[in-house]
Design an enzyme around this catalytic site. Sequence first.
Site, PDB file in Angstrom:
ATOM      1  CG  HIS A 238      -1.773   1.201   1.364  1.00 16.84           C
ATOM      2  ND1 HIS A 238      -3.074   1.240   0.900  1.00 16.84           N
ATOM      3  CD2 HIS A 238      -1.542   2.433   1.877  1.00 16.84           C
ATOM      4  CE1 HIS A 238      -3.583   2.432   1.132  1.00 16.84           C
ATOM      5  NE2 HIS A 238      -2.678   3.182   1.723  1.00 16.84           N
ATOM      6  CD  GLU A 239       1.754   3.707   3.715  1.00 20.69           C
ATOM      7  OE1 GLU A 239       2.016   4.785   3.158  1.00 20.69           O
ATOM      8  OE2 GLU A 239       0.693   3.506   4.358  1.00 20.69           O
TER       9      GLU A 239
ATOM     10  CG  HIS B  99       0.400   6.325  -0.465  1.00 16.34           C
ATOM     11  ND1 HIS B  99      -0.591   7.130  -0.974  1.00 16.34           N
ATOM     12  CD2 HIS B  99      -0.175   5.633   0.560  1.00 16.34           C
ATOM     13  CE1 HIS B  99      -1.723   6.924  -0.282  1.00 16.34           C
ATOM     14  NE2 HIS B  99      -1.497   6.020   0.644  1.00 16.34           N
TER      15      HIS B  99
ATOM     16  CD  GLU C 288      -5.548   5.836   0.833  1.00 21.11           C
ATOM     17  OE1 GLU C 288      -4.647   6.667   1.012  1.00 21.11           O
ATOM     18  OE2 GLU C 288      -5.558   4.728   1.371  1.00 21.11           O
TER      19      GLU C 288
END
Length: 519
Positions: free
Chosen positions: A282-283, A286, A312
């Site tokens: 997830h990160e 980003h 997001e």
Amino acid sequence: MALKNETYTELETLLKKAYAVQAAMAVIEWDNETAAPKEAGELTSEMVGRLSGVYYEIMAGDDMGKLLKTCEKKQESQKNGQKDGSKASEKNMEELIKVRMVEEAKKERELLTCVPQEEFEEYTKLTSAAGKTWAKAKEQSDFSIFAPTLKKIIDFRKKLASYRQKDGQTIYEVMLGEFEESFPENKLDEFFDIIRKELVPFLDEIKKSGKAVDNSFLKGGYSEEKQRELAVMIAEYIGFDFDRGVLSVSAHPFTTSFHNKDVRMTTHYDDWADHSLFSVIHEGGHALYELGIDDRLTQTLLGQGASMAMHESQSRFVENMIGRSEAFWVPIYGKVQKLFPKQLGNVSLKEFTAAINRVEPGLIRTNADELTYSLHIMIRYELEKALMEEKIEVEDLEKVWADKYEEYLGIRPENAAEGVLQDIHWSQGSFGYFPSYALGSAFAAQIYEHMKEEIDVDSLLKEGKIGEVTDYLKEHIHRFGRLKDSRQILRDTTGEDFNPHYYVKYLKEKYGKLYGVSI
Ligand code: ZN
């Protein structure tokens, strides 16, 4: 008449100075979360306070005001002499950067100066003290400890928003606009209406299917050292460049960026192997966004994601559409099994993929699966709206929260800690932030649907060519930073405006298949 470059260069230089101060604050913030000793907090935050004063002086100062006015005037007269409809050539791109830079700088200046300084300071004090009160209330699971502070924050927040309220805008819409400018409140109402009507009954069907998905093998005996090895391997695999990035550890995973050659992300290790693993993916999403921003935009106000929701969307795309697909694991699952032979040696790829997609309605948002996640957000949206419209009182919040969990997820919190007190956001005054999480997931689904028409995502992932998938994101989204707003990005990438039905379709297809529910 061409825009005289000297004024613009002067503006650019001043903005770079402001950016340097901001980046310095971000470095300190990063250090605070990952490396600073326990007792550093107080003195360091005084230092950050002084730096934010310097930032304020630059952005709100007279020099900035004059430069912005001159640049704006020149751009106005240039615009009048130009014919519209010209395609985005390189030259136009340079011009567009200038125009958008002035717009963003103006906005930032207005945001900083629209509130009387004493009020802003009072509000900052209130919210920084509120953190401790919230933590105490959560620890004792007693909402009455936090309620009076929350009431004060809401009143203050409304007052601050009223300074920027435009005709026809609700107070809540002003707050929403701080995080996602291109979505008016009625668009969000529509979006959450669809989520409510489609996903609440669908979740019921899944529960009724009675199919149990085993994920017990994801817990137990996963040493931190081995998890770290896995984290680095996966980060590299998805394209996180360790020459331009750092992976560290913090209590809550996050990503920060100083410029496109220095992007940092964190993870957190616990008993469950999938927790850190999917935090990293997830990160990583980003981080790829920040790393992919065009060199001309980095270190400027445009060198960041188009909006919170668009950011997001990129993390969720990499986490869910890519990272939770079976195809993603085809080339690398063998390596993961070798790292954890005891836990995963006898677990097939199918069983592993089912486990990382297990649906289970729970009380805690941050632990939610992909399907139920947006229902947690919908509840917060409904509550924030009702609070701002004064349809409910802070005193009712704990009960209304529990009622909504019962209605939508079929479970009821037994105490305030696992209910209304679970999130830190309201203690920080962050009203209007939550919807970004759900909107981001919906953007991701729309982008995914369109991407599949252009490239064979599944085959590429199975062949280990994940770079071709992330390059698509870079080409259509990342490199533009904040040059376009999120709706424009959606239109340019997918050929249509935001359409939440893709999200519902994606979830129903994926989870209908996994749980044997016909849709
Ligand atoms: Zn995120």
